[in-house]
Design an enzyme around this catalytic site. Structure first.
Site, PDB file in Angstrom:
ATOM      1  N   SER A 117      20.066  38.447  64.294  1.00  0.00           N
ATOM      2  CA  SER A 117      20.914  39.618  64.328  1.00  0.00           C
ATOM      3  C   SER A 117      22.027  39.482  63.279  1.00  0.00           C
ATOM      4  O   SER A 117      22.684  38.461  63.209  1.00  0.00           O
ATOM      5  CB  SER A 117      21.520  39.747  65.714  1.00  0.00           C
ATOM      6  OG  SER A 117      22.350  40.864  65.739  1.00  0.00           O
ATOM      7  N   GLY A 118      22.186  40.497  62.467  1.00  0.00           N
ATOM      8  CA  GLY A 118      23.221  40.478  61.442  1.00  0.00           C
ATOM      9  C   GLY A 118      22.784  39.876  60.128  1.00  0.00           C
ATOM     10  O   GLY A 118      23.559  39.759  59.188  1.00  0.00           O
ATOM     11  N   THR A 122      17.970  45.485  58.908  1.00  0.00           N
ATOM     12  CA  THR A 122      18.003  46.942  58.877  1.00  0.00           C
ATOM     13  C   THR A 122      18.434  47.438  57.500  1.00  0.00           C
ATOM     14  O   THR A 122      17.882  48.404  56.987  1.00  0.00           O
ATOM     15  CB  THR A 122      18.943  47.459  59.980  1.00  0.00           C
ATOM     16  OG1 THR A 122      18.476  46.912  61.217  1.00  0.00           O
ATOM     17  CG2 THR A 122      18.925  48.951  60.072  1.00  0.00           C
ATOM     18  N   ASN A 167      27.048  41.490  64.902  1.00  0.00           N
ATOM     19  CA  ASN A 167      26.804  42.547  63.933  1.00  0.00           C
ATOM     20  C   ASN A 167      27.450  43.828  64.464  1.00  0.00           C
ATOM     21  O   ASN A 167      27.209  44.227  65.585  1.00  0.00           O
ATOM     22  CB  ASN A 167      25.282  42.726  63.787  1.00  0.00           C
ATOM     23  CG  ASN A 167      24.915  43.778  62.748  1.00  0.00           C
ATOM     24  OD1 ASN A 167      25.778  44.509  62.249  1.00  0.00           O
ATOM     25  ND2 ASN A 167      23.645  43.855  62.429  1.00  0.00           N
ATOM     26  N   SER A 170      24.445  46.542  65.203  1.00  0.00           N
ATOM     27  CA  SER A 170      23.255  45.779  65.550  1.00  0.00           C
ATOM     28  C   SER A 170      22.196  46.683  66.184  1.00  0.00           C
ATOM     29  O   SER A 170      22.491  47.443  67.101  1.00  0.00           O
ATOM     30  CB  SER A 170      23.653  44.686  66.534  1.00  0.00           C
ATOM     31  OG  SER A 170      22.528  43.953  66.907  1.00  0.00           O
ATOM     32  N   SER A 171      20.991  46.620  65.657  1.00  0.00           N
ATOM     33  CA  SER A 171      19.910  47.420  66.249  1.00  0.00           C
ATOM     34  C   SER A 171      19.523  46.770  67.557  1.00  0.00           C
ATOM     35  O   SER A 171      19.181  45.590  67.590  1.00  0.00           O
ATOM     36  CB  SER A 171      18.689  47.462  65.340  1.00  0.00           C
ATOM     37  OG  SER A 171      19.051  47.340  64.002  1.00  0.00           O
ATOM     38  N   GLY A 393      14.540  38.507  64.988  1.00  0.00           N
ATOM     39  CA  GLY A 393      13.871  37.219  64.864  1.00  0.00           C
ATOM     40  C   GLY A 393      14.160  36.372  66.092  1.00  0.00           C
ATOM     41  O   GLY A 393      14.738  36.854  67.074  1.00  0.00           O
ATOM     42  N   GLU A 395      15.725  34.404  68.847  1.00  0.00           N
ATOM     43  CA  GLU A 395      17.098  34.479  69.312  1.00  0.00           C
ATOM     44  C   GLU A 395      17.357  33.274  70.203  1.00  0.00           C
ATOM     45  O   GLU A 395      16.650  33.054  71.185  1.00  0.00           O
ATOM     46  CB  GLU A 395      17.316  35.794  70.062  1.00  0.00           C
ATOM     47  CG  GLU A 395      18.748  36.272  70.004  1.00  0.00           C
ATOM     48  CD  GLU A 395      18.886  37.734  70.384  1.00  0.00           C
ATOM     49  OE1 GLU A 395      19.291  38.519  69.519  1.00  0.00           O
ATOM     50  OE2 GLU A 395      18.601  38.090  71.530  1.00  0.00           O
TER      51      GLU A 395
HETATM   52  N1  LIG Z   1      22.067  43.692  51.056  1.00  0.00           N
HETATM   53  C1  LIG Z   1      23.260  43.829  51.624  1.00  0.00           C
HETATM   54  N2  LIG Z   1      24.337  44.130  50.871  1.00  0.00           N
HETATM   55  C2  LIG Z   1      25.557  44.274  51.433  1.00  0.00           C
HETATM   56  N3  LIG Z   1      25.796  44.113  52.739  1.00  0.00           N
HETATM   57  C3  LIG Z   1      24.776  43.814  53.552  1.00  0.00           C
HETATM   58  C4  LIG Z   1      23.442  43.656  53.047  1.00  0.00           C
HETATM   59  N4  LIG Z   1      22.651  43.362  54.078  1.00  0.00           N
HETATM   60  C5  LIG Z   1      23.431  43.337  55.175  1.00  0.00           C
HETATM   61  N5  LIG Z   1      24.710  43.615  54.874  1.00  0.00           N
HETATM   62  C6  LIG Z   1      25.869  43.672  55.803  1.00  0.00           C
HETATM   63  O1  LIG Z   1      25.531  43.024  57.015  1.00  0.00           O
HETATM   64  C7  LIG Z   1      25.590  43.912  58.122  1.00  0.00           C
HETATM   65  C8  LIG Z   1      24.461  43.638  59.097  1.00  0.00           C
HETATM   66  O2  LIG Z   1      23.222  43.965  58.505  1.00  0.00           O
HETATM   67  P1  LIG Z   1      22.018  44.567  59.358  1.00  0.00           P
HETATM   68  O3  LIG Z   1      20.954  44.974  58.399  1.00  0.00           O
HETATM   69  O4  LIG Z   1      22.508  45.601  60.301  1.00  0.00           O
HETATM   70  O5  LIG Z   1      21.552  43.291  60.181  1.00  0.00           O
HETATM   71  P2  LIG Z   1      20.323  43.145  61.181  1.00  0.00           P
HETATM   72  O6  LIG Z   1      19.567  44.452  61.171  1.00  0.00           O
HETATM   73  O7  LIG Z   1      19.524  42.015  60.651  1.00  0.00           O
HETATM   74  O8  LIG Z   1      20.931  42.841  62.506  1.00  0.00           O
HETATM   75  C9  LIG Z   1      25.526  45.296  57.513  1.00  0.00           C
HETATM   76  O9  LIG Z   1      26.184  46.229  58.317  1.00  0.00           O
HETATM   77  C10 LIG Z   1      26.206  45.097  56.182  1.00  0.00           C
HETATM   78  O10 LIG Z   1      27.603  45.149  56.341  1.00  0.00           O
HETATM   79 MG   LIG Z   2      19.234  45.749  62.664  1.00  0.00          MG
END
Ligand SMILES: Nc1ncnc2c1ncn2[C@@H]1O[C@H](COP(=O)(O)OP(=O)(O)O)[C@@H](O)[C@H]1O
Ligand SMILES: [Mg+2]
Length: 1005
Positions: A117-118, A122, A167, A170-171, A393, A395
C-alpha cells in the site's frame, strides 16, 4: 538530433554511466544472487531520480513521493515505437511495448501491478491509461471512451479509496480492468472487475485513518440545500462512523474539489440525475445508520433510542419494519418462523452489518453501472484487450487478520502464475532460437496454494466447515481444527506446534503461514464472523422492499426466498481469484513491481530496511534468478552487429555475409569464450554481464580512433558523384560522419522494413515531414489542406490531422460559447449570426491583405485576426476605411501600410454596442493612459465576430455592454459625444441633431 540518434545516445550514456546511476536492468548485475547489490542498485538510481529499473521485461518502480517531469506528452512521444531496451526504463516504455505486442502479435495482453500500500500501483495504472488515452488512435464513434475511462477513476476512488496510515489515497479494493481495442488499435470499450472491498472500514477506522473519501466529500462539498434534504450537518465529527480514526481532514486532500470532480464525472459516465440523488441518499443513510443508538430495557430487551424516520426515508423503507428488524432476528426452526429479540451487542452488530452490506453492495452496483457506460457498444471484429491489474501486494502488518489472509493468498496465486508464465515464455524463446533449455531451479509455491485452497483439506474449506457446523463454534475451535488437519504441513505452524524460538514471537491465537515470500502470522479472531458475513434475514427482507432503485437492485427478493446459504466470503474470493487467473493465463503478461522508499511519504528518503522487506515480499530476487538462470543479455543479431562492428576489421564498415556469421566473427575476434555466449537463430545470448560490459568498454576506448579512420574514408567517399545528391541532403541533418553513412545506407534500404539498415534515414524523413508540417498546419476549421506524408508516416499523419482538427474545433467551440454568453438574445442581428461560421481572418481578398510593412513592424506579435472596418472621427464623424488587426496583447488600426493607432488591451475599458442590427461599436479606453488616443468609433460588418474575438483576446468578455438607445463616448478632455440608435428602413450613419451621430439600423423581421 533525430529521434534514432538521441535514443542511441541515451542508451550509450546509460551504459557508460552505470557506476554512478547503477544498471538500468537488474539482469546486468554481476552478482545477481546478492540482495545487497540489488538494493545498492536501487539506491543509486533512486538518488538520481531514476525511479524505474527493469528485471528483463519486469518493471520495478520506486515511488518518488514528488512530481517528476517525466510524464509529459513529449516523454510519451519519446517512447512511442521505440524498442524496449534502447531507451531508459519507463512506465511508458512498458505501456508502449504492451500495446505494440497486442497490435503486432494480435494477442491479448495484461499488466500486473503489485506492491505494498502506498508503493504507487494506482498511480502507475493511471499513467498507463493516460498513455493509451493520449497516444492511441481514436475511433470517432467512441471518441468519448477515453474520457469515460479516465472519468471513472475519480468516482471509483471516491467510493473505494480512503486515507490510511500508509497512503492518503489508498485503494481499499482490488481492481482488474480490461481495455478493449478495435482492429485499428483505438480503445473502444472497457470492463472492471472489483475484488474485496474493505467493508469493515465503513463502521470502523484505526487511529489516524478515515472512512471512504465520499462521506467527507459530501459533507464538505455538498450544497446547503443538498445537505438539508439529506438531513446532514457539515461537521464530520457529528457522525459516529467518521470519528473513530479522529482524522476528519487531511492536508493533502481537498474534499471539496474532489466532490466537484466526482459530481462532474457522474453524468459523463452515464448517471442520471435521479440516480445521483439515490446514491446520495444511500451515502447519507449510512451516516444516519451509524448514529442510530440502542438502549437496554428492564428485561434485557433492546430498543432504539434515536430518531430513525430520516434513516428510513433515505433508505426508502418502512420505519417500523426497519425498527423491528434492527432489534430482532427471525429464525426458521423445524419449518416454523420464530422471532427473537436481539441483545444490545447483537443489535449493534446487526446495525453495522447493515451499513456494511448497504455500502458494499452499492459499490458493486456502481462498478456495474460504470461497466455499462464503458461497454463495447458495437461488437468489433479483430479486437484485442489489454488488462490492468492493480491489486494490493503481500500485506504483513502487526496484526494480520482475515483480510490479510485473503490478500496474501491472492499474491501467492499470482506468484504461481508469474512463475508459470515467465518460465513458459523463456522456454518458448529458447525453443524458437534453437538453444537447449537449461532447467531453472526455482521454488514452486503450489504446495502453499494447495494448503490454502485445496477442496476439503485446505484452510478455506476448514474455515467454511467450521462456520456451518452446528453446535458451539468459535475462532479458537477453528484454530484447533486447523491444528488437527493441516498441523503437519511444512508451511504451517501454530503456537502449540512451534519450537521454542518461534513460539516466543507468536500468540496463542495465531497461526503462521510460510509464504513463498516469507512468514506471516494470522490472528484467528474474527475469522468466522468475517467469513460468514451475515446479515439477518429480516433486515434483508426490509431492504428488498426499498423504493430506492439502487437498493432494491442490490437486495434481491430471490436472496430471501432462496434458503440455500450463499457462499462464504473466503470461498467467494477463492472463486473470483480462480476466474482472474484464468483471465490472466490467456494473456501475455507484463509486470510492474512497485516499491516505496519510506513510510513517511517523503521524497529523497531511502529506508533500507523497508526496501529490503519489499524486495523480499515482492519476490524480486526470485524474479531475477529465474530471468538470469540462463543468459543475462540477449540481442538480435542486427542490433548487436550494428553496435559493435567497429571493433573488428572484418565486420567494419559492413558485413556482407549472413548476420549470424558476422556476429560469430565479431565475438571470436573479441575473444569471447564458448561458455560465455550462444548463438540462436536470430539472437545472440550472452551469459554474463561482465562480457557485455567489457565489450562496451572496448567500444568506448576505441571511439576516437574510429572517428578518425571514418573521416578519412568519408573523404574518399565524397569524391564519388553518385552520392552527391544524397550527401547534400545528409549534410543538412548533421555534420557527423556517422549520420552520413547511416543516411546513405538508409536511403538505399528506404523501402525495406524499419530496422538498423534504414532507421536513421527513415527517422530523418519523418523528422523533416513533421518539421514541414509544423510550418504548414491548416489555420482554420475550414482549411482542409495537409502536406503529403512519407509512407512510413501515413497512419501517424492521419491521427495528427484528426487531432489538429479536434484542437481547432475545441478552440472554435470555446469562441462560440463566449459569443453566446455575450450576444444571446441581446442584439437584433443575433438570430442571423447564429448559423454563421467564425473565421480567423476577414481579410480574404488580394486588396485587403495586410501590408508586408505592417507585418514587419509588428514583428513577433502575430496577427490573430483581421477585419475591415470604418472608423468615424470623434469630431465631425468623417468615415475612414481601416483594417483592425488583433494580436495577443494589443489591437492596431491600419491605414493601408501605416499603423495609425495602437490600443493596448490593458487600456481597453469596455466595448459598447447597440441592441439593434447595426455594426457600430465603441471601444472605450481608460483615461489614465495618456499614450492612448481615446475612445474609438468603429463600424464593422462582422461586428459580432470581431467583438467576440476582441473580448476573448483582451480578456474582457465581462466588459461588453449592449445598450438599447445610445452610447456615450469621450471626445477630448472630459467632453462627451453621443451616438443615437434608431430603427429604420435601411442602414444609415449620419450626423444627427445636436451634434450626435445617428445610426439608423435596418428593421429585421
Ligand atoms: N510516479 C509517481 N510520481 C509521483 N508521486 C507518486 C508516484 N507514484 C506514487 N506517488 C505518490 O504516492 C502516493 C501513493 O500512490 P498510490 O498509487 O495511491 O499507491 P498504491 O496504489 O500502491 O497504494 C500517491 O498519492 C502519490 O502522492
Ligand atoms: Mg492504490
Amino acid at each position: 538530433l533525430s529521434l534514432g540518434q538521441s535514443v542511441r545516445l541515451v542508451m550509450e550514456g546509460a551504459l557508460t554511466a552505470r557506476d554512478r546511476v547503477g544498471v538500468q536492468d537488474f539482469v546486468l548485475l554481476e552478482n545477481y544472487n546478492s540482495e545487497a547489490a540489488f538494493i545498492e542498485n536501487l539506491r543509486r538510481r533512486f538518488r538520481e531520480n531514476l525511479i524505474y529499473t527493469y528485471i528483463g521485461s519486469v518493471l520495478v518502480s520506486m515511488n518518488p513521493y514528488k512530481e517528476l517531469e517525466i510524464y509529459s506528452k513529449q516523454q510519451m512521444d519519446r517512447y512511442r515505437g521505440v524498442s524496449f531496451y534502447e531507451i531508459s526504463p519507463h512506465i511508458y516504455a512498458l505501456s508502449d511495448n504492451t500495446y505494440r505486442a497486442m497490435r503486432t502479435e494480435r494477442k491479448d495482453q495484461c499488466i500486473l501491478i503489485s506492491g505494498e500500500s502506498g508503493a504507487g500501483k494506482t498511480e502507475a495504472s493511471k499513467k498507463i491509461l493516460l498513455y493509451y488515452a493520449v497516444t492511441c488512435p481514436t475511433n470517432d464513434r467512441m471518441a468519448a471512451l477515453g474520457d469515460r475511462l479516465l472519468q471513472s477513476n475519480p468516482v471509483l476512488e471516491a467510493f473505494g479509496n480512503a486515507k490510511t496510515l500508509r497512503n492518503d489515497n489508498s485503494s481499499r479494493f482490488g481492481k482488474y480492468m480490461d481495455v478493449q481495442f478495435d482492429f485499428r488499435g483505438a480503445p473502444v470499450g472497457g470492463h472492471i472487475l472489483n475484488y474485496l472491498l474493505e467493508k469493515s472500514r465503513v463502521v470502523h477506522q484505526n487511529h489516524g485513518e478515515r472512512n471512504f473519501h465520499i462521506f467527507y466529500q459530501l459533507l464538505d462539498g455538498g450544497e446547503d440545500d443538498q445537505l438539508n434534504t439529506l438531513n446532514l450537518e457539515r461537521n464530520p465529527q457529528n457522525y459516529r462512523y467518521l470519528v473513530k480514526g479522529n482524522c476528519p481532514r487531511v492536508s493533502s486532500i481537498s474534499d471539496k474539489n474532489n466532490w466537484k470532480v466526482v459530481m462532474k464525472a457522474l453524468p459523463v459516465i452515464g448517471f442520471t440525475e435521479e440516480e445521483v440523488q439515490k446514491l446520495l441518499n444511500i451515502i447519507a443513510s449510512v451516516l444516519h445508520l451509524g448514529n442510530t443508538q440502542f438502549g437496554e430495557g428492564e428485561e434485557g430487551e433492546t430498543y432504539i433510542t434515536t430518531e430513525i424516520s430520516n434513516l428510513a426515508r433515505l433508505l426508502g423503507v418502512d420505519g417500523s419494519a426497519l425498527r423491528e428488524a434492527l432489534t430482532h432476528k427471525k429464525l426458521t426452526a423445524k419449518g416454523e418462523e420464530m422471532i427473537t429479540p436481539l441483545n444490545f451487542e447483537q443489535a449493534e452488530a446487526a446495525r453495522d452489518a447493515l451499513a456494511k452490506a448497504v455500502y458494499g453492495r452499492t459499490f458493486t452496483w456502481l462498478v456495474e453501472k460504470i461497466n455499462q457506460s464503458l461497454a463495447l457498444k458495437v461488437h468489433s471484429k479483430g479486437s484485442s484487450v489489454i488488462g490492468l491489474l492493480d491489486i494490493y501486494g503481500f500485506e504483513v502488518l502487526q496484526h494480520n487478520s482475515f483480510e490479510q489472509f485473503c490478500i496474501n493468498y491472492c499474491n501467492e496465486k499470482l506468484q504461481q502464475l508469474f512463475i508459470e508464465l515467465t518460465l513458459r515464455s523463456e522456454q518458448e524463446e529458447y525453443e524458437t532460437e534453437g538453444i537447449a533449455w537449461e532447467t531453472v531451479q526455482y521454488f514452486d509455491n503450489k504446495i502453499i496454494c494447495d494448503l490454502i485452497e485445496e477442496k476439503h483439506k485446505g484452510i478455506i474449506s476448514i474455515l467454511d466447515e467450521e462456520c456451518l457446523r452446528p453446535g458451539e463454534t468459535c475462532d479458537v475451535s477453528f484454530l484447533e481444527k486447523l491444528e488437527d488437519t493441516v498441523g503437519g504441513h511444512p508451511h504451517f505452524v501454530t503456537h502449540k506446534l512451534a519450537n521454542g524460538k518461534t513460539r516466543r514471537v507468536m500468540s496463542r491465537e495465531e497461526f503462521r503461514l510460510l509464504h513463498y515470500a516469507g512468514e506471516v502470522n494470522y490472528n484467528v479472531n474474527g475469522f468466522l464472523d468475517k467469513n460468514n458475513d451475515l446479515l439477518n434475514r429480516n433486515l434483508k427482507e426490509v431492504m428488498c422492499q426499498s423504493d430506492n432503485q439502487i437498493l432494491s437492485h442490490c437486495f434481491r427478493r430471490e436472496e430471501v426466498i432462496d434458503q440455500k446459504r450463499p457462499e462464504m466470503a473466503a470461498t467467494q474470493f477463492k472463486n473470483s481469484l480462480m476466474k482472474l487467473t484464468e483471465i490472466l493465463r490467456s494473456k501475455e503478461p507484463s509486470y510492474v513491481r512497485c516499491i516505496k522508499p519510506n513510510d513517511a511519504k517523503q521524497p529523497g528518503r531511502f529506508d533500507e530496511v523497508l526496501v529490503r522487506h519489499q524486495v523480499k515480499y515482492l519476490g524480486l530476487m526470485e524474479n531475477l534468478r529465474v530471468r538470469r538462470a540462463g543468459f543475462a543479455y540477449r540481442r538480435r543479431f542486427e542490433a548487436f552487429l550494428q553496435r559493435y562492428k567497429p571493433l573488428c576489421p572484418e565486420t567494419w564498415p559492413n558485413w556482407h555475409g549472413r548476420l549470424a556469421d558476422g556476429v560469430l566473427t565479431l565475438v571470436k575476434h573479441l575473444g569471447y569464450k564458448d561458455e560465455e555466449y550462444k548463438l540462436g537463430r536470430s539472437k545472440i545470448f550472452i551469459r554474463f554481464p561482465k562480457t557485455l560490459f567489457n565489450t562496451e568498454d572496448v567500444l568506448e576506448a576505441k571511439k576516437p580512433e574510429i572517428a578518425l579512420t571514418l573521416q578519412t574514408s568519408w573523404r574518399g567517399y565524397r569524391e564519388r558523384a553518385k552520392y552527391q545528391r544524397i550527401r547534400r541532403a545528409g549534410q543538412t541533418t548533421s555534420s557527423c560522419w556517422r549520420s552520413h553513412t547511416l543516411f546513405i545506407k538508409g536511403f538505399i534500404y528506404r523501402h525495406g522494413e524499419y530496422g538498423p539498415e534504414n532507421d536513421y534515414f527513415l527517422d530523418h524523413v519523418r523528422y523533416s515531414f513533421l518539421k514541414n508540417l509544423r510550418k504548414n498546419l491548416p489555420k482554420s476549421v475550414l482549411d482542409k489542406s495537409w502536406p503529403t506524408p512519407p509512407p512510413s508516416l501515413v497512419e501517424a499523419s492521419e491521427h495528427l490531422q484528426k487531432l489538429h482538427m479536434r484542437n481547432m474545433v475545441t478552440k472554435y467551440c470555446r469562441i462560440k460559447m463566449v459569443y453566446l454568453e455575450i450576444f444571446k438574445d441581446q442584439k437584433d442581428s443575433y438570430p442571423q449570426s447564429v448559423g454563421r461560421l467564425f473565421l480567423d481572418s476577414r481579410l480574404g481578398t488580394q486588396r485587403e491583405q495586410i501590408s508586408l510593412k505592417v507585418v514587419q513592424t509588428l514583428g513577433n506579435d502575430k496577427v490573430q485576426y483581421g477585419v475591415s472596418v470604418i472608423k468615424y472621427d470623434k469630431r465631425g464623424f468623417k468615415p475612414r476605411p481601416r483594417q483592425l488587426l488583433l494580436t495577443n496583447t494589443f489591437a492596431v488600426l491600419v491605414d493601408k501600410t501605416k499603423i495609425k493607432q495602437r490600443i493596448d488591451y490593458t487600456a481597453l475599458r469596455d466595448i459598447a454596442l447597440s441592441s439593434l442590427s447595426d455594426g457600430m461599436c465603441v471601444l472605450h479606453i481608460t483615461r489614465e493612459d495618456n499614450k492612448q488616443k481615446g475612445d474609438l468609433l468603429l463600424h464593422c460588418s462582422h461586428s459580432i465576430e470581431m467583438v467576440t474575438k476582441l473580448a476573448m483576446m483582451a480578456n474582457k468578455t465581462n466588459n461588453v455592454n449592449i445598450n438599447p438607445g445610445s452610447i456615450q463616448f469621450t471626445v477630448a478632455r472630459g467632453k462627451e459625444g453621443i451616438i443615437d440608435f434608431v430603427r429604420g428602413a435601411e442602414l444609415k450613419v449620419t450626423k444627427g441633431r445636436r451634434g450626435h451621430l445617428l445610426v439608423v439600423s435596418q428593421r429585421l423581421l
